[in-house]
Design an enzyme around this catalytic site. Structure first.
Site, PDB file in Angstrom:
ATOM      1  N   THR A  75       0.852  -1.205   0.000  1.00 50.90           N
ATOM      2  CA  THR A  75       0.000   0.000   0.000  1.00 50.90           C
ATOM      3  C   THR A  75       0.881   1.247   0.000  1.00 50.90           C
ATOM      4  O   THR A  75       0.678   2.165  -0.807  1.00 50.90           O
ATOM      5  CB  THR A  75      -0.942  -0.020   1.222  1.00 50.90           C
ATOM      6  N   ASN A 159      -6.295 -10.232  -6.513  1.00 47.07           N
ATOM      7  CA  ASN A 159      -6.423 -10.823  -5.179  1.00 47.07           C
ATOM      8  C   ASN A 159      -7.773 -11.492  -4.944  1.00 47.07           C
ATOM      9  O   ASN A 159      -7.879 -12.450  -4.191  1.00 47.07           O
ATOM     10  CB  ASN A 159      -6.176  -9.754  -4.106  1.00 47.07           C
ATOM     11  N   GLN A 187       0.304 -10.615  -5.404  1.00 45.93           N
ATOM     12  CA  GLN A 187      -0.265 -11.960  -5.335  1.00 45.93           C
ATOM     13  C   GLN A 187       0.447 -12.944  -6.269  1.00 45.93           C
ATOM     14  O   GLN A 187       0.262 -14.148  -6.141  1.00 45.93           O
ATOM     15  CB  GLN A 187      -1.763 -11.931  -5.694  1.00 45.93           C
ATOM     16  N   ALA A 205       5.410  -8.542   1.789  1.00 41.35           N
ATOM     17  CA  ALA A 205       6.003  -9.749   2.391  1.00 41.35           C
ATOM     18  C   ALA A 205       4.952 -10.756   2.859  1.00 41.35           C
ATOM     19  O   ALA A 205       5.150 -11.965   2.749  1.00 41.35           O
ATOM     20  CB  ALA A 205       6.887  -9.342   3.571  1.00 41.35           C
ATOM     21  N   HIS A 206       3.827 -10.247   3.381  1.00 41.32           N
ATOM     22  CA  HIS A 206       2.939 -11.183   4.091  1.00 41.32           C
ATOM     23  C   HIS A 206       2.114 -12.086   3.176  1.00 41.32           C
ATOM     24  O   HIS A 206       1.447 -13.001   3.643  1.00 41.32           O
ATOM     25  CB  HIS A 206       2.053 -10.440   5.096  1.00 41.32           C
ATOM     26  N   THR A 243      13.647   4.487  10.179  1.00 41.04           N
ATOM     27  CA  THR A 243      14.540   3.364  10.506  1.00 41.04           C
ATOM     28  C   THR A 243      13.975   2.078   9.930  1.00 41.04           C
ATOM     29  O   THR A 243      12.785   1.791  10.079  1.00 41.04           O
ATOM     30  CB  THR A 243      14.699   3.260  12.040  1.00 41.04           C
ATOM     31  N   CYS A 331     -13.473  -5.907   2.342  1.00 32.97           N
ATOM     32  CA  CYS A 331     -14.055  -5.809   3.684  1.00 32.97           C
ATOM     33  C   CYS A 331     -13.002  -5.362   4.678  1.00 32.97           C
ATOM     34  O   CYS A 331     -12.946  -5.850   5.787  1.00 32.97           O
ATOM     35  CB  CYS A 331     -14.705  -7.121   4.104  1.00 32.97           C
TER      36      CYS A 331
HETATM   37  N1  PLP Z   1      -2.133  -5.494  -3.807  1.00 32.06           N
HETATM   38  C1  PLP Z   1      -2.769  -6.662  -3.722  1.00 32.06           C
HETATM   39  C2  PLP Z   1      -3.117  -7.398  -4.996  1.00 32.06           C
HETATM   40  C3  PLP Z   1      -3.128  -7.180  -2.483  1.00 32.06           C
HETATM   41  O1  PLP Z   1      -3.780  -8.343  -2.415  1.00 32.06           O
HETATM   42  C4  PLP Z   1      -2.788  -6.442  -1.315  1.00 32.06           C
HETATM   43  C5  PLP Z   1      -3.183  -6.932   0.023  1.00 32.06           C
HETATM   44  O2  PLP Z   1      -4.313  -7.260   0.264  1.00 32.06           O
HETATM   45  C6  PLP Z   1      -2.103  -5.236  -1.452  1.00 32.06           C
HETATM   46  C7  PLP Z   1      -1.795  -4.800  -2.711  1.00 32.06           C
HETATM   47  C8  PLP Z   1      -1.708  -4.413  -0.260  1.00 32.06           C
HETATM   48  O3  PLP Z   1      -0.572  -4.961   0.361  1.00 32.06           O
HETATM   49  P1  PLP Z   1      -0.133  -4.562   1.834  1.00 32.06           P
HETATM   50  O4  PLP Z   1      -0.983  -5.353   2.758  1.00 32.06           O
HETATM   51  O5  PLP Z   1       1.316  -4.955   1.915  1.00 32.06           O
HETATM   52  O6  PLP Z   1      -0.292  -3.091   1.983  1.00 32.06           O
END
Ligand code: PLP
Length: 389
Positions: A75, A159, A187, A205-206, A243, A331
């Site tokens: 984001t 996503n 994704q 990363a997540h 940092t 959501c």
């Molecule tokens: N772009 C896509 C396709 C995503 O699925 C997501 C997370 O849901 C994001 C961007 C945003 O990523 P982050 O959670 O690292 O801000």
């Protein structure tokens, strides 16, 4: 027989469980005291971890490590790079931003572009961008504003639906116009064998087994350099102050490497699970709609609806039954809103309101999918009974 765990996690596109390699890297990094900007030995150790991660992420993506910049997630990455200042040198500022209609909301808004310079690229009923129409629009804008005056943002994989855009074809169509291609690869990277080719990649990363709250921007070239979004101490070669999240960055590198190393097995595994799932869904209810079913899709993602079934009701019932799934709708605030992705694909609002998204990963088993199908079957049967009562 081993007892089933109480919960079944089928929401890997929302966030993937932490990979053991990421956990180990983070735990080791958490014990490093130094600030990466400090010149003493402790600081240099912390700096070493950050630079090692940058090297490994650069190598995984096929970009020069110096062109990888760490952020707090995709984001922030989108907020930074979607800027008219991200030009390639000869032309400032960029005149227009074209955004695919199915982009994640972190890209869709266009951020630092004035609203009147942002327009949407439509998708077809399967969620695919019409490359010829996109090329024609870019050509028209380039005639008006000059070569290199347009930025285009297209995500590699959606996503909600998993639909994969033809990134190589898009890059090829934009090249004669010098248009900058931004690809939200969140994704796709680590889930598909190839890293999308784009001028700017957005990463998180997540989604690949790393920690939440870390991401990166990877630039194909040093010539692209948007005005910094976060200013302060001048970290990340003055492009992103603050940092560095040393442990998070270490976890990100470990997770990305692990995901890329195992992506072909992961794809085969996900395909098998998807076959079981989608065959089961069609058996349980003949009216099941799978969104983007005819498009190339991430094999781990199924977004589906049964007309007349509200996603909110289904989510609650499934959660009570131990199933962690997602609605196909946005959501973030805890409230299910209608999906702009499905709307852009022309899905009738009544069907879109019922969209559920299941997304699997390395630890998902056939048993998990069968447990979901059993819970879904019960839910649909209970509804049918109520309807005749
Ligand atoms: N772009 C896509 C396709 C995503 O699925 C997501 C997370 O849901 C994001 C961007 C945003 O990523 P982050 O959670 O690292 O801000």
């Amino acid at each position: 027989m081993t007892p089933r765990p109480t919960r079944t996690y089928l929401d890997w596109n929302a966030t993937a469980p932490l990979h053991p390699a990421a956990r180990a890297a983070m735990v080791a990094a958490l014990d490093i005291t130094g600030n990466p900007s400090s010149p003493h030995a402790e600081g240099r150790r912390a700096r070493g971890i950050v630079e090692d991660a940058r090297e490994r992420i650069g190598a995984s993506l096929g970009v020069a490590p110096r062109n990888v910049y760490f952020t707090s997630g995709a984001t922030e990455a989108a907020n930074w790079v979607l800027s008219p200042t991200a030009a390639t040198g000869q032309r400032m500022p960029l005149a227009a931003l074209l955004v695919a209609a199915t982009e994640h909301t972190c890209v869709l808004a266009g951020h630092r572009f004035p609203a009147e310079r942002v327009s949407t690229i439509p998708v077809d009923g399967q969620g695919l961008v019409d490359v010829a129409a996109l090329a024609a629009r870019v050509a028209e804008l380039t005639r008006q504003h000059g070569n290199g005056s347009v930025m285009v943002a297209v995500q590699a994989a959606n996503n909600e639906t998993g639909v994969l855009q033809p990134m190589a074809q898009i890059a090829e169509a934009l090249a004669p116009h010098g248009a900058l291609l931004v690809c939200d690869a969140v994704q796709a990277v680590g889930r598909m064998p190839d890293v999308p080719k784009a001028d700017i990649l957005l990463l998180s990363a997540h989604k690949v087994g790393g920690p939440k709250g870390v991401g990166a921007v990877a630039f194909a070239s040093e010539a692209v350099s948007p005005e910094p979004l976060i200013k302060g101490g001048g970290q990340e070669r003055r492009q992103r102050s603050g940092t560095e999240n040393v442990a998070g960055i270490a976890g990100f590198a470990a997770a990305l490497e692990a995901a890329i190393a195992t992506s072909s097995q992961a794809i085969a595994h996900a395909r098998q699970l998807r076959d079981t799932l989608e065959t089961g869904l069609a058996r349980i209810h003949g009216g099941t709609v799978v969104f983007g079913a005819s498009a190339p899709r991430l094999p781990n993602t199924t977004c589906f609806a049964v007309p007349g079934v509200a996603a909110e009701t289904a989510l609650i019932a499934l959660d009570l039954d131990g199933m962690a799934v997602s609605s196909g709708s946005a959501c973030a605030s805890g409230k299910v809103a209608s999906s702009h992705v499905l709307a852009a694909m022309g899905a009738p609002i009544e069907t879109a309101r019922g969209a559920l998204r299941l997304s699997t990963g390395a630890a998902t088993t056939q048993q998990d999918v069968e447990a979901f199908l059993a819970a879904w079957h019960q839910f649909i049967a209970r509804r049918a009974q109520r309807a005749v009562a």
